[in-house]
Design a protein around this motif. Structure first.
Motif, short mmCIF file in Angstrom:
data_model
loop_
_atom_site.label_atom_id
_atom_site.label_comp_id
_atom_site.label_asym_id
_atom_site.label_seq_id
_atom_site.Cartn_x
_atom_site.Cartn_y
_atom_site.Cartn_z
N ASP A 15 -13.98 3.23 1.08
CA ASP A 15 -12.99 2.21 1.43
C ASP A 15 -11.59 2.59 0.95
O ASP A 15 -10.73 1.72 0.79
CB ASP A 15 -13.40 0.85 0.85
N GLN A 16 -11.38 3.85 0.69
CA GLN A 16 -10.10 4.38 0.21
C GLN A 16 -9.53 3.52 -0.91
O GLN A 16 -10.16 3.43 -1.95
CB GLN A 16 -9.14 4.57 1.37
N ALA A 66 2.33 6.75 -5.45
CA ALA A 66 1.85 7.04 -6.80
C ALA A 66 0.59 7.89 -6.75
O ALA A 66 0.44 8.84 -7.54
CB ALA A 66 1.59 5.74 -7.56
N VAL A 67 -0.31 7.58 -5.83
CA VAL A 67 -1.55 8.34 -5.68
C VAL A 67 -1.24 9.79 -5.33
O VAL A 67 -1.84 10.72 -5.87
CB VAL A 67 -2.45 7.67 -4.61
N ASP A 110 0.80 -1.21 0.00
CA ASP A 110 0.00 0.00 0.00
C ASP A 110 0.84 1.27 0.00
O ASP A 110 0.46 2.26 -0.61
CB ASP A 110 -0.94 0.03 1.21
N ASP A 111 2.02 1.22 0.65
CA ASP A 111 2.83 2.45 0.70
C ASP A 111 3.29 2.86 -0.69
O ASP A 111 3.35 4.04 -1.00
CB ASP A 111 3.99 2.32 1.69
N ILE A 166 -8.96 9.86 -3.11
CA ILE A 166 -8.91 8.49 -2.60
C ILE A 166 -9.29 8.45 -1.12
O ILE A 166 -10.04 7.58 -0.68
CB ILE A 166 -7.52 7.86 -2.82
N ARG A 167 -8.80 9.39 -0.35
CA ARG A 167 -9.11 9.42 1.09
C ARG A 167 -10.59 9.71 1.34
O ARG A 167 -11.12 9.34 2.37
CB ARG A 167 -8.24 10.43 1.81
N SER A 168 -11.27 10.36 0.39
CA SER A 168 -12.70 10.66 0.55
C SER A 168 -13.60 9.47 0.20
O SER A 168 -14.78 9.50 0.52
CB SER A 168 -13.09 11.86 -0.30
#
Length: 53
Positions: A24-25, A9-10, A3-4, A19-21
């Motif tokens: 489920d991210q 990249a994100v 995930d890191d 993505i944080r919004s």
């Protein structure tokens, strides 16, 4: 893929706030044509995928 690496990249593709919004991210399902994303969001998602490839 860890995930890191995906978060790097994100962040570089300026998708982190989007993505944080999501509910489920990183685990949020996005349909084939990216119905949950704007046109710019779809483009940034493509950029982040290219960075990971």
């Amino acid at each position: 893929m860890p995930d890191d690496e995906v978060w790097v990249a994100v962040t570089r593709a300026r998708l982190e706030p989007l993505i944080r919004s999501l509910p489920d991210q990183l685990d949020t399902m996005v349909r084939e044509r990216g119905n949950r994303l704007s046109g710019g969001g779809r483009q940034r998602m493509t950029v982040s995928r290219l960075m990971l490839a």
